[in-house]
Design a protein around this motif. Structure first.
Motif, PDB file in Angstrom:
ATOM      1  N   ASP A  15      65.762  14.055 -23.308  1.00 52.73           N
ATOM      2  CA  ASP A  15      66.355  13.891 -21.994  1.00 52.73           C
ATOM      3  C   ASP A  15      65.420  13.187 -21.018  1.00 52.73           C
ATOM      4  O   ASP A  15      65.856  12.659 -20.002  1.00 52.73           O
ATOM      5  N   LEU A  16      64.124  13.265 -21.291  1.00 51.49           N
ATOM      6  CA  LEU A  16      63.172  12.716 -20.329  1.00 51.49           C
ATOM      7  C   LEU A  16      63.008  11.211 -20.533  1.00 51.49           C
ATOM      8  O   LEU A  16      62.392  10.763 -21.486  1.00 51.49           O
ATOM      9  N   HIS A  17      63.593  10.467 -19.613  1.00 51.49           N
ATOM     10  CA  HIS A  17      63.456   9.011 -19.680  1.00 51.49           C
ATOM     11  C   HIS A  17      62.405   8.559 -18.690  1.00 51.49           C
ATOM     12  O   HIS A  17      62.498   8.895 -17.523  1.00 51.49           O
ATOM     13  N   LEU A  18      61.449   7.841 -19.151  1.00 49.64           N
ATOM     14  CA  LEU A  18      60.439   7.291 -18.248  1.00 49.64           C
ATOM     15  C   LEU A  18      60.489   5.782 -18.358  1.00 49.64           C
ATOM     16  O   LEU A  18      60.551   5.240 -19.451  1.00 49.64           O
ATOM     17  N   GLU A  19      60.466   5.132 -17.224  1.00 56.06           N
ATOM     18  CA  GLU A  19      60.376   3.668 -17.265  1.00 56.06           C
ATOM     19  C   GLU A  19      58.971   3.272 -16.893  1.00 56.06           C
ATOM     20  O   GLU A  19      58.492   3.564 -15.803  1.00 56.06           O
ATOM     21  N   LEU A  20      58.316   2.613 -17.812  1.00 55.72           N
ATOM     22  CA  LEU A  20      56.920   2.247 -17.571  1.00 55.72           C
ATOM     23  C   LEU A  20      56.831   0.784 -17.185  1.00 55.72           C
ATOM     24  O   LEU A  20      57.475  -0.065 -17.797  1.00 55.72           O
ATOM     25  N   PRO A  21      56.047   0.485 -16.179  1.00 52.37           N
ATOM     26  CA  PRO A  21      55.814  -0.920 -15.852  1.00 52.37           C
ATOM     27  C   PRO A  21      55.041  -1.591 -16.975  1.00 52.37           C
ATOM     28  O   PRO A  21      54.313  -0.930 -17.720  1.00 52.37           O
ATOM     29  N   VAL A  30      51.982   6.346 -17.888  1.00 46.13           N
ATOM     30  CA  VAL A  30      52.725   7.571 -18.204  1.00 46.13           C
ATOM     31  C   VAL A  30      52.467   8.617 -17.127  1.00 46.13           C
ATOM     32  O   VAL A  30      53.395   9.263 -16.627  1.00 46.13           O
ATOM     33  N   SER A  31      51.202   8.771 -16.739  1.00 49.53           N
ATOM     34  CA  SER A  31      50.881   9.756 -15.696  1.00 49.53           C
ATOM     35  C   SER A  31      51.625   9.448 -14.407  1.00 49.53           C
ATOM     36  O   SER A  31      52.206  10.350 -13.779  1.00 49.53           O
ATOM     37  N   ALA A  32      51.591   8.189 -14.032  1.00 51.47           N
ATOM     38  CA  ALA A  32      52.233   7.811 -12.765  1.00 51.47           C
ATOM     39  C   ALA A  32      53.730   8.075 -12.830  1.00 51.47           C
ATOM     40  O   ALA A  32      54.330   8.587 -11.868  1.00 51.47           O
ATOM     41  N   ALA A  33      54.344   7.755 -13.966  1.00 54.03           N
ATOM     42  CA  ALA A  33      55.789   7.956 -14.084  1.00 54.03           C
ATOM     43  C   ALA A  33      56.124   9.449 -14.029  1.00 54.03           C
ATOM     44  O   ALA A  33      57.124   9.857 -13.426  1.00 54.03           O
ATOM     45  N   LEU A  34      55.262  10.266 -14.639  1.00 53.50           N
ATOM     46  CA  LEU A  34      55.520  11.709 -14.598  1.00 53.50           C
ATOM     47  C   LEU A  34      55.318  12.257 -13.188  1.00 53.50           C
ATOM     48  O   LEU A  34      56.114  13.082 -12.711  1.00 53.50           O
ATOM     49  N   ARG A  35      54.280  11.801 -12.512  1.00 53.15           N
ATOM     50  CA  ARG A  35      54.078  12.255 -11.127  1.00 53.15           C
ATOM     51  C   ARG A  35      55.293  11.895 -10.265  1.00 53.15           C
ATOM     52  O   ARG A  35      55.776  12.701  -9.472  1.00 53.15           O
ATOM     53  N   ASP A  36      55.770  10.654 -10.441  1.00 57.27           N
ATOM     54  CA  ASP A  36      56.943  10.229  -9.676  1.00 57.27           C
ATOM     55  C   ASP A  36      58.135  11.130  -9.956  1.00 57.27           C
ATOM     56  O   ASP A  36      58.884  11.494  -9.043  1.00 57.27           O
ATOM     57  N   ALA A  37      58.281  11.463 -11.216  1.00 57.68           N
ATOM     58  CA  ALA A  37      59.440  12.282 -11.594  1.00 57.68           C
ATOM     59  C   ALA A  37      59.351  13.663 -10.954  1.00 57.68           C
ATOM     60  O   ALA A  37      60.359  14.218 -10.501  1.00 57.68           O
ATOM     61  N   VAL A  38      58.136  14.223 -10.877  1.00 56.91           N
ATOM     62  CA  VAL A  38      57.985  15.533 -10.240  1.00 56.91           C
ATOM     63  C   VAL A  38      58.198  15.410  -8.744  1.00 56.91           C
ATOM     64  O   VAL A  38      58.918  16.179  -8.113  1.00 56.91           O
ATOM     65  N   ARG A  39      57.578  14.391  -8.196  1.00 61.11           N
ATOM     66  CA  ARG A  39      57.628  14.216  -6.750  1.00 61.11           C
ATOM     67  C   ARG A  39      59.055  14.007  -6.258  1.00 61.11           C
ATOM     68  O   ARG A  39      59.465  14.526  -5.238  1.00 61.11           O
ATOM     69  N   SER A  40      59.802  13.223  -7.021  1.00 64.16           N
ATOM     70  CA  SER A  40      61.157  12.891  -6.581  1.00 64.16           C
ATOM     71  C   SER A  40      62.114  14.041  -6.819  1.00 64.16           C
ATOM     72  O   SER A  40      63.252  14.010  -6.380  1.00 64.16           O
ATOM     73  N   GLY A  41      61.673  15.047  -7.551  1.00 61.53           N
ATOM     74  CA  GLY A  41      62.566  16.165  -7.817  1.00 61.53           C
ATOM     75  C   GLY A  41      63.326  16.021  -9.129  1.00 61.53           C
ATOM     76  O   GLY A  41      64.085  16.904  -9.522  1.00 61.53           O
ATOM     77  N   ARG A  42      63.155  14.905  -9.837  1.00 61.23           N
ATOM     78  CA  ARG A  42      63.848  14.760 -11.114  1.00 61.23           C
ATOM     79  C   ARG A  42      63.335  15.792 -12.105  1.00 61.23           C
ATOM     80  O   ARG A  42      64.075  16.316 -12.922  1.00 61.23           O
ATOM     81  N   ALA A  69      47.661  11.834 -21.000  1.00 57.28           N
ATOM     82  CA  ALA A  69      48.375  11.849 -19.719  1.00 57.28           C
ATOM     83  C   ALA A  69      48.766  13.282 -19.362  1.00 57.28           C
ATOM     84  O   ALA A  69      48.606  13.722 -18.224  1.00 57.28           O
ATOM     85  N   TYR A  70      49.287  14.038 -20.350  1.00 57.32           N
ATOM     86  CA  TYR A  70      49.617  15.442 -20.092  1.00 57.32           C
ATOM     87  C   TYR A  70      48.372  16.204 -19.620  1.00 57.32           C
ATOM     88  O   TYR A  70      48.418  16.964 -18.643  1.00 57.32           O
ATOM     89  N   ALA A  71      47.265  15.990 -20.330  1.00 53.75           N
ATOM     90  CA  ALA A  71      46.045  16.735 -19.990  1.00 53.75           C
ATOM     91  C   ALA A  71      45.596  16.407 -18.569  1.00 53.75           C
ATOM     92  O   ALA A  71      45.180  17.282 -17.797  1.00 53.75           O
ATOM     93  N   GLU A  72      45.701  15.154 -18.240  1.00 49.36           N
ATOM     94  CA  GLU A  72      45.309  14.727 -16.907  1.00 49.36           C
ATOM     95  C   GLU A  72      46.153  15.429 -15.843  1.00 49.36           C
ATOM     96  O   GLU A  72      45.640  15.929 -14.832  1.00 49.36           O
ATOM     97  N   LEU A  73      47.466  15.478 -16.100  1.00 49.74           N
ATOM     98  CA  LEU A  73      48.348  16.075 -15.099  1.00 49.74           C
ATOM     99  C   LEU A  73      48.193  17.586 -15.053  1.00 49.74           C
ATOM    100  O   LEU A  73      48.405  18.206 -14.005  1.00 49.74           O
TER     101      LEU A  73
ATOM    102  N   TYR B 179      44.578   0.665  -5.129  1.00 50.78           N
ATOM    103  CA  TYR B 179      43.420   1.136  -5.900  1.00 50.78           C
ATOM    104  C   TYR B 179      43.423   2.651  -6.034  1.00 50.78           C
ATOM    105  O   TYR B 179      43.199   3.205  -7.119  1.00 50.78           O
ATOM    106  N   LEU B 180      43.665   3.352  -4.933  1.00 53.35           N
ATOM    107  CA  LEU B 180      43.597   4.816  -4.965  1.00 53.35           C
ATOM    108  C   LEU B 180      44.715   5.400  -5.829  1.00 53.35           C
ATOM    109  O   LEU B 180      44.527   6.431  -6.480  1.00 53.35           O
ATOM    110  N   ALA B 181      45.870   4.734  -5.843  1.00 57.96           N
ATOM    111  CA  ALA B 181      46.950   5.203  -6.718  1.00 57.96           C
ATOM    112  C   ALA B 181      46.523   5.070  -8.176  1.00 57.96           C
ATOM    113  O   ALA B 181      46.659   5.993  -8.979  1.00 57.96           O
ATOM    114  N   ARG B 182      45.957   3.933  -8.496  1.00 52.61           N
ATOM    115  CA  ARG B 182      45.595   3.640  -9.871  1.00 52.61           C
ATOM    116  C   ARG B 182      44.398   4.465 -10.323  1.00 52.61           C
ATOM    117  O   ARG B 182      44.400   5.046 -11.406  1.00 52.61           O
ATOM    118  N   ALA B 183      43.363   4.547  -9.496  1.00 45.94           N
ATOM    119  CA  ALA B 183      42.109   5.157  -9.942  1.00 45.94           C
ATOM    120  C   ALA B 183      42.025   6.645  -9.641  1.00 45.94           C
ATOM    121  O   ALA B 183      41.308   7.373 -10.325  1.00 45.94           O
TER     122      ALA B 183
END
Lengths: 489, 489
Positions: A15-21, A30-42, A69-73, B179-183
């Protein structure tokens, strides 16, 4: 995005769809996409994420990439990982959706038009900037400055790139001591100079950090910005009247509580005259007798057009005059550098206020300015700008004589602005008339101390330095049109 | 020497007899004699010194000579000077003998030896600087920086050389947001970033100008400089205990009056660990529930050696975390630039505190740094320095294992310093032993909050970034010799 798994703590896996740049680090993506998903409420708190192997397979990525990425988050607190329970979105209250970006942004963005600056009400946008206070930004000597930067940054010892001396770089203090002696009659040595970010910084150090204590006598006309800064620092200000000889320093005798006075002796700001020699001597005598201090704000001392510059009061008594200057008018306010030339007994207290390391003034700019002064580039620049501003002043005088002969420009022997005296009661309407023609300028009232008791003359403060050369002629035409005798309507 | 004026706060003037050695600088001789008098107790705290004119007359010296000596001792913290109250012996308990290398003139120039920094008593001059806090000044990327300056200053619009936007240049804020988003996992946009001169400036703006109000919870170990700055701004600080998971954020629940907490989550300063993920989440929850604020000081977040960097707490909740960073560790403290990433609702108040124009941060450096980041030069520099510092850390660990195996370095996964844990009660003697070998470093005690109640571990804070490469090996050898198991005596 499928809505189905939102708010469902147990929906996981595919179910988890992530769109990566495209491009860049895959882990970071991956980390950024997951953060966005949490932040946006998805991805809501408690939601279980797919095993990293599954998500890696879905995304066509290496397993380790997703595991990292999971470990980082998890380390950052977005996710929690428990043995046997998998990886979940951290269980906290809802993150506000779309965290703010939309609000508050433009509010304070206006910048230079702030307190202390009156402008025509409801007029058209500013087309002609005749406010005082800034040199012609288009004339910054980029090439010469960069040449100084190259020489200075290459020649500097390694230690110059470490924690800075709060006095400022010795190269700059040495160059300044020589320059100020030669150009302004200041009597000092490098160890009594402390570098700062400009006059506002000097006031904060002196009064905010209690090197000096108020009340402070000031001129009845001056920058409201300085007064508010002093008030914020708990320093009451007491206005001295002005007359044709400058500030009435004799009024200090009636103010037994006052132990310091702030003056603009070379060119009273904004009314424009120099402090009379008799008063220069008298205020120094007062300081000596009272154990008091004269604060000399030499904000535009280099720009005097018709005779030799008036030297600094500091030269009369370096023990009782604290001299302040900066490059904000002579070079650019973008170079945030100024200096205090201190009576020797105050050096320690100012340094204590400044802190154990240089925390304010760019050391790179300090090194560059030292070379710029020592190489003669500063003198050349000041000379060129003096000629340019004098021509502008002459054009202003000529244009007014032709088109608004009832207005007499005053305070024009020096500086980057003139005061046009107006008939009583007409200042506010003149500022409005200018505003209707897109001219930004201030009336004298904008600079008056709220407790001043002297008469309040009507006048316009016309800064002639700010526009680039090509825009100055049209600005003058607009001004004359606004002020012509029939009135600006 | 007459004992009569000892302990008499108001005895002054000719009571002060100083015997000066023949030869050498007269100023240095006066300073040395005064230091001796304070150190020996002849001059007690609070004692008022004679006016420098009187002492100069007594000693047959020029007034400036004595004034300079007073100023020097004020800068060194021996004396205090306030207008109207004269110069007095600083009101603290015994001044540590031999504070900062005995020679006065070099002291202020050297900078870093100030409050909060203990040093070996009566040791030889500093030969090895292992104090924390500064990157390797010899590694500043002069060529790349100058290339950025040339591009940026030439490309900038004329208006960049006029009065600056107090938010900071848009070029820099844009580069930083990316930069801060990425790093660092920071979630923001350029309009919520405000540029400043560094973290000290940020604290002054936030607390000195009452954007935020105390009391402020802080970590039990941290920079004394920050605490004094906050105290000077009228902000009481409340210490949180530390354990192996970082600051005990749960203690915030017992502090109902506290509405803000200052943390170093990526790398606790100075003990060295990251804040545990559970506590990262918990402190954000606290801030939300209480309408409070987390101040995140990300002072060396780029330097993590063994795994990926720990992202910023700010990313968890940009509305409740105010993130601060600077180039002081990553590039150089000579570039006086830092940034605040603000919750949107605080942007207006911070800009109001900053003033209507940019009065602090060099616009030229801002333009240059923007190019430096956007061109990738900043990443390259950080990568190179990360490798260099990791090698230094590895050398430290190896050397200690070989020569002082009883000392276990901790907090070494990140940053520019390590903490060597010591047996209880041995810290002060270890600092002294190092001092005798010309090593400047601090013990943990120098960083302890005076109101901290947690146990006080013994340890040395060893900065491994400051010496240039060629000096690092000898510094390590000296450190191992000072700390070898037999003891450094």
């Amino acid at each position: 995005m499928p809505e189905s798994w939102v708010n469902s703590a147990e929906r996981t896996g595919s179910d988890l769809h992530l769109e990566l740049p495209a491009g860049g680090s895959r882990r970071a993506a991956v980390s950024a996409a997951l953060r966005d998903a949490v932040r946006s409420g998805r991805l809501t708190p408690g939601t279980r994420l797919p095993p990293y192997r599954s998500l890696a397979a879905d995304l066509g990525l290496a397993r380790n990439t997703v595991a990292d990425a999971y470990a980082e988050l998890v380390a950052e607190g977005w996710l929690t990982a428990r043995q046997g329970s998998g990886t979940r979105v951290a269980g906290r209250a809802a993150v506000p959706a779309g965290t703010a970006r939309t609000t508050g942004a433009a509010t304070a963005a206006a910048g230079p038009a702030g307190p202390g600056r009156t402008m025509g009400e409801a007029g058209p946008p500013v087309r002609h900037d005749l406010r005082q206070g800034s040199p012609d930004a288009s004339s910054f000597p980029r090439t010469a400055w960069l040449a100084s930067a190259r020489r200075a940054l290459n020649a500097a010892p390694h230690s110059a790139y470490g924690p800075g001396d709060p006095r400022g770089r010795i190269e700059l203090r040495t160059a300044l001591a020589a320059y100020l002696a030669r150009a302004r009659g200041v009597h000092t040595s490098p160890e009594h100079i402390v570098i700062c970010s400009g006059f506002a910084h000097a006031l904060r150090l002196l009064f905010g950090d209690r090197v000096l204590r108020g009340p402070l006598a000031v001129e009845s006309y001056g920058l409201g910005f300085h007064r508010s800064l002093l008030e914020a620092a708990g320093t009451p200000t007491v206005p001295l009247a002005l007359d044709q000889d400058g500030a009435r320093t004799e009024e200090l005798a009636d103010r037994p509580g006052v132990r310091a006075v702030l003056l603009t002796p070379a060119h009273q700001f904004p009314t424009g005259g120099p402090l009379h020699a008799r008063r220069r001597a008298a205020v120094v005598d007062w300081a000596r007798a009272r154990g008091a201090l004269v604060l000399e704000d030499d904000y535009d001392g280099e720009f005097r057009y018709d005779r030799e510059p008036v030297g600094a009061v500091q030269g009369l008594d370096p023990d009782h005059v604290l001299y302040c200057g900066s490059v904000s008018k002579s070079l650019s306010p973008a170079v945030r550098l100024g200096w205090m030339v201190l009576p020797p007994h105050l050096v320690g207290a100012v340094l204590a206020a400044k802190g154990e390391r240089e925390a304010w003034a760019s050391v790179l700019d300090q090194l560059t300015l030292a070379d710029f002064i020592a190489s003669g580039a500063y003198d050349r620049h000041v000379r060129r700008m003096r000629q340019r501003y004098r021509r502008r002043r002459d054009r202003l005088v000529t244009a007014l004589a032709a088109h608004a002969p009832h207005l007499v420009p005053t305070g024009i022997a020096a500086g980057l602005h003139a005061v046009l005296r107006l008939p009583p009661g007409t200042e506010a309407s003149a500022v409005r008339a200018a505003g209707r023609r897109g001219i930004a300028l201030d009336g004298l009232a904008a600079f008056r101390h709220p407790a001043a008791t002297m008469p309040a003359p009507d006048g316009l403060v016309v800064g002639y330095a700010t526009p680039p050369d090509h825009a100055y002629g049209p600005a003058l035409e607009a001004l004359c049109a606004a002020l012509r005798p029939a009135g600006g309507r």
